[in-house]
Design an enzyme around this catalytic site. Structure first.
Site, PDB file in Angstrom:
ATOM      1  N   LYS A 112       0.635  -1.310   0.109  1.00  0.00           N
ATOM      2  CA  LYS A 112       0.229  -0.082   0.069  1.00  0.00           C
ATOM      3  C   LYS A 112       0.825   1.250  -0.145  1.00  0.00           C
ATOM      4  CE  LYS A 112      -3.910   2.040   2.483  1.00  0.00           C
ATOM      5  NZ  LYS A 112      -4.956   1.661   3.611  1.00  0.00           N
TER       6      LYS A 112
ATOM      7  N   SER B 199     -10.417  -0.573   6.841  1.00  0.00           N
ATOM      8  CA  SER B 199      -9.769  -0.213   5.595  1.00  0.00           C
ATOM      9  C   SER B 199      -9.348  -1.705   5.183  1.00  0.00           C
ATOM     10  CB  SER B 199      -8.662   0.695   5.787  1.00  0.00           C
ATOM     11  OG  SER B 199      -9.517   2.247   5.851  1.00  0.00           O
TER      12      SER B 199
ATOM     13  N   SER C 177      -9.560   2.010   2.949  1.00  0.00           N
ATOM     14  CA  SER C 177      -8.618   2.817   1.998  1.00  0.00           C
ATOM     15  C   SER C 177      -7.744   1.837   1.378  1.00  0.00           C
ATOM     16  CB  SER C 177      -7.664   3.646   2.954  1.00  0.00           C
ATOM     17  OG  SER C 177      -6.996   2.783   3.988  1.00  0.00           O
TER      18      SER C 177
END
Length: 435
Positions: free
Chosen positions: A68, A161, A137
């Protein structure tokens, strides 16, 4: 990449001491990404060249892993999903990225995130229907695994998330016990809530990641026998069903039907299912979560909003304003409630091995302006307990649905063994998006 991807343990053992196999694995990932990325947009950066020469002598043996874009990587841009950090190149790797490389894994690329892991969406679309959100997210990490580009991806969860985008994209998402994975080098949103987690296609693949990055048990991956001895089946299972105060107002009929059908499959598989009332006020926990989030986001990101407000998006500016306006006493009360509930983690299970609830209100919402409702994940981020999504079916619109499983703090391996048995009982494996 054709057919169903190999399991993570099978890939590791096939690539061990075989540079040609490791290169082939990487080339398949590159080819699939080249095919799907023009519309999927799971990655914000992929390097032109990958090094695997020495990797195959180590545990992860050249396995490609998505990371990420909230996680620092010294050899790739790390922008935290924000225009304020365009082109930013950290001086050193985050702890989790460093661990991946030390074990011979390949950081395949940086996966898309919402801005600073908050609500403003990334460009990624849902791999099963481009008109729907993949969730946030950790948008890109969930989509990259669902698309079969990488077998494992790193995400983060502050509220929902990891678990929610895993549900929306039809993969397994795992948020371990708070701080079981170091967050050093991961840009904070709210330090008292932030977790590093994993996305994979199966519980077993998640358990491999847990063995490497949480337990440090590298030797259990030396051969198939060692692994099977380490990751055995769960014994008899007693599961508590949590129907939250938001159940009747928010749960879509298709998610409710899927949840009830999942419970019946578990009963048929021999699990004992009991309805429980959580011995904690979920509404108060939600308010405390939002308080901690706003105050700590302001402390971590507020200086950026003040220095360059035009480079910070609307929903983040609103969160920062809320944090700035929150009285210190309100924040301290929220932290006190969090400490109290965390101390009661085992008691919250009320004698059950794990709790069951939904990961989201239903299938991935249409459109890309919003990443979905995280309130069914928020209590477990607040507590810091391990939680995961398992694929549990499909909506009439052809979008994935999931089942959320929650364990007690620091009982992650027990939860993973339970989840493996539950995944077998449910009978749903993560599918791969057609190329």
């Amino acid at each position: 990449m054709s057919g169903q991807p190999c399991s993570l343990i099978a890939t590791i053992l096939a690539n061990r001491h075989d540079e040609a196999a490791a290169r082939a694995t990487l080339q398949e990932a590159q080819a699939r990404a080249d095919t799907l990325e023009p519309w999927l947009r799971a990655f914000v950066h992929r390097p032109d060249v990958y090094a695997v020469r020495d990797a195959c002598t180590r545990t992860l043996a050249g396995v490609p892993i998505g990371v990420k874009d909230l996680v620092d990587t010294c050899d790739m841009p790390t922008c935290y999903g924000s225009a304020a950090y365009a082109g930013h190149r950290p001086a050193r790797d985050a702890s989790i990225a460093s661990s991946i490389r030390a074990l011979g894994g390949v950081v395949f690329g940086k996966t898309a995130t919402t801005e600073f892991a908050w609500r403003d969406p990334a460009a990624t679309v849902n791999p099963w229907n481009r008109a729907h959100t993949p969730g946030g997210s950790s948008s890109g990490s969930a989509a990259a695994v669902a698309a079969g580009i990488v077998p494992l991806a790193i995400g983060t969860q502050t509220v929902g998330s990891v678990v929610r985008p895993a549900a929306y994209c039809g993969v397994v998402g795992y948020k371990p016990t708070y701080r079981n994975i170091a967050t050093e080098g991961v840009h904070p949103l709210a330090a008292s809530l932030d977790h590093v987690g994993f996305f994979a296609r199966s519980v077993e693949d998640i358990a491999v990641a847990h063995a490497l990055f949480v337990e440090g048990a590298h030797d259990v991956l030396d051969d198939e026998t060692s692994w099977r001895k380490h990751f055995g089946a769960a014994p008899e299972i007693r599961l508590g069903v949590i129907r939250t105060p938001f159940w009747d107002d928010l749960i879509a009929p298709h998610q409710r039907d899927n949840f009830d059908a999942s419970l019946q499959r578990l009963r048929d598989g021999g699990a004992q299912i009991v309805e429980v009332e959580l011995a904690a006020d979920l509404r108060a926990m939600r308010e405390a979560t939002l308080t901690i989030l706003a105050v700590e986001a302001y402390r971590a990101i507020g200086h950026i909003g003040e220095r360059a407000p035009a480079l910070v998006r609307e929903q983040m500016r609103a969160l920062l304003a809320q944090g700035a306006a929150t009285p210190l006493s309100t924040y301290q009360d929220a932290l006190m409630l969090q400490a109290t509930v965390r101390a009661q983690s085992v008691a919250l299970l009320q004698g059950c091995d794990a709790l069951l609830t939904v990961p989201a209100s239903g299938e991935a919402p249409a459109g890309h302006a919003d990443t979905g409702d995280a309130r069914f994940c928020a209590p477990w981020s607040f507590v810091g307990a391990p939680a995961m999504n398992l694929p549990s079916g499909w909506s009439e619109a052809g979008l994935p649905l999931g089942l959320q499983i929650v364990g007690a703090m620091h009982e992650d391996m027990k939860l993973l063994r339970l989840a493996a048995s539950i995944q077998t009982m449910l009978g749903f494996e993560a599918r791969t998006v057609p190329a």
